[in-house]
Design an enzyme around this catalytic site. Structure first.
Site, PDB file in Angstrom:
ATOM      1  N   ASN A 139       0.878  -1.173   0.000  1.00  0.00           N
ATOM      2  CA  ASN A 139       0.000   0.000   0.000  1.00  0.00           C
ATOM      3  C   ASN A 139       0.911   1.218   0.000  1.00  0.00           C
ATOM      4  OD1 ASN A 139      -1.742   2.084   0.478  1.00  0.00           O
ATOM      5  ND2 ASN A 139      -2.348   1.442   2.541  1.00  0.00           N
ATOM      6  N   LYS A 177       0.197   4.212  -0.203  1.00  0.00           N
ATOM      7  CA  LYS A 177      -0.416   5.412   0.381  1.00  0.00           C
ATOM      8  C   LYS A 177      -0.143   6.600  -0.555  1.00  0.00           C
ATOM      9  CE  LYS A 177      -0.146   3.256   4.860  1.00  0.00           C
ATOM     10  NZ  LYS A 177      -0.036   3.355   6.298  1.00  0.00           N
ATOM     11  N   HIS A 187      -9.427   1.460   5.018  1.00  0.00           N
ATOM     12  CA  HIS A 187      -8.147   1.644   5.724  1.00  0.00           C
ATOM     13  C   HIS A 187      -8.366   2.599   6.906  1.00  0.00           C
ATOM     14  CE1 HIS A 187      -4.032   2.721   6.623  1.00  0.00           C
ATOM     15  NE2 HIS A 187      -3.672   1.630   5.974  1.00  0.00           N
ATOM     16  N   GLU A 214      -6.717   4.954   7.980  1.00  0.00           N
ATOM     17  CA  GLU A 214      -6.473   6.373   7.683  1.00  0.00           C
ATOM     18  C   GLU A 214      -7.710   7.007   7.059  1.00  0.00           C
ATOM     19  OE1 GLU A 214      -2.841   5.694   5.519  1.00  0.00           O
ATOM     20  OE2 GLU A 214      -1.873   5.120   7.399  1.00  0.00           O
ATOM     21  N   GLU A 234      -5.222  -4.607  10.703  1.00  0.00           N
ATOM     22  CA  GLU A 234      -4.179  -3.601  10.866  1.00  0.00           C
ATOM     23  C   GLU A 234      -4.433  -2.817  12.152  1.00  0.00           C
ATOM     24  OE1 GLU A 234      -2.296  -2.571   6.796  1.00  0.00           O
ATOM     25  OE2 GLU A 234      -3.916  -1.176   7.171  1.00  0.00           O
ATOM     26  N   GLY A 252       2.804   2.454  10.733  1.00  0.00           N
ATOM     27  CA  GLY A 252       3.765   3.534  10.553  1.00  0.00           C
ATOM     28  C   GLY A 252       4.521   3.905  11.818  1.00  0.00           C
ATOM     29  N   SER A 299       3.681  -2.004  10.360  1.00  0.00           N
ATOM     30  CA  SER A 299       5.124  -2.103  10.611  1.00  0.00           C
ATOM     31  C   SER A 299       5.701  -3.477  10.283  1.00  0.00           C
ATOM     32  CB  SER A 299       5.447  -1.709  12.066  1.00  0.00           C
ATOM     33  OG  SER A 299       5.105  -0.349  12.286  1.00  0.00           O
TER      34      SER A 299
END
Ligand code: 13P
Length: 257
Positions: free
Chosen positions: A12, A14, A99, A101, A171, A177, A215
């Protein structure tokens, strides 16, 4: 005994990448992935403007490509949105939906994520449905309730046959991250819970691929992917470096040996 499922590793990107650097990355990933065996599948989900570039450079390779979101609508006056059919026009195989985010920064609800999942399926793509808890939710013991609710909203709008075609990515938000992955044991525990929820939907759904994301690095990938209910990974930062991404793909192959 659980059925042996093929491993899947999806990058991904991003909101990263530019034309010139993408060309190098995509070419290197395509070349490196060609050596993989044991049915390990590899994909990269790129920003929309680079979908045609991914198609041009990955077409004919073993690497699939996809997008990071799709609209909940089929078409119409939705300025700035991109329909699943449009991504499918460029040969996209995968559509990440839900996701964290997007749930956090764009206020995407569980119902909206369910609609997006349906659009991706209707367009012939494989939705990668992301679920995961925040640190606060984990600390208050709400992990299973949170991921269970997120998953149920999606399963509710799908038939058993449709649900058997999705991929689910667990996730944990606190692992994305941050450099701090969930331990293999922590991840497996949630994956086993998710697997049981999927099995409740029907026998065909029990064996959908369950990816771990947050991660993942070359150093921790093999232990994570070696867990009985972890079928691969959804890779953020490490998917931007071909060496790291390919090492993670190799770890998926090693884990399936
Ligand atoms: P990182 O691998 O950078 O933690 O990101 C994970 C992720 O969000 C993939 O969708």
């Amino acid at each position: 005994m659980s059925k042996q499922r093929a491993k899947l590793v999806v990058g991904n990107w991003k909101m990263h990448g530019r034309l010139a650097e993408n060309a190098t990355l995509l070419t290197e990933v395509a070349a490196g992935a060609s050596a993989l065996q044991n049915g390990v599948r590899v994909g990269v989900c790129v920003p929309y403007p680079y979908l045609a570039q991914a198609q041009a450079l990955l077409g004919g390779s073993v690497v699939d490509w996809g997008v990071q979101d799709v609209s909940a609508y089929a078409q119409g006056a939705y300025t700035g949105e991109v329909a699943a059919d449009m991504a499918a026009d460029f040969g996209a195989t995968y559509a990440i939906v839900g996701h964290s985010e997007r749930r956090a920064y764009h206020r995407e609800s569980a119902d909206l994520v369910a609609q997006k999942t349906r659009r991706a399926l209707d367009a012939g793509m494989t939705p990668i449905v992301c679920i995961g808890e925040t640190l606060e939710e984990r600390d208050t013991g709400a992990t299973e309730q949170v991921v269970g609710t997120q998953l149920e909203a999606v399963l509710l709008v799908l038939s058993e046959d449709e649900a058997s075609k999705i991929v689910v990515a667990y996730e944990p938000v606190w692992a994305i991250g941050t450099g701090k992955s969930a331990s293999a044991g922590q991840a497996q525990q949630v994956h086993a819970f998710v697997r049981a929820k999927l099995a409740d939907k029907g026998a065909a759904v029990a064996n959908v691929q369950l990816l771990y994301g947050g991660s993942v690095k070359p150093e921790n990938a093999q232990e994570l992917f070696g867990q009985p209910d972890i079928d691969g990974g959804l890779i953020g930062g490490a998917s931007l470096k071909s060496k790291d991404f390919l090492a993670i793909c190799q770890a998926a192959q090693n884990a399936s040996n």
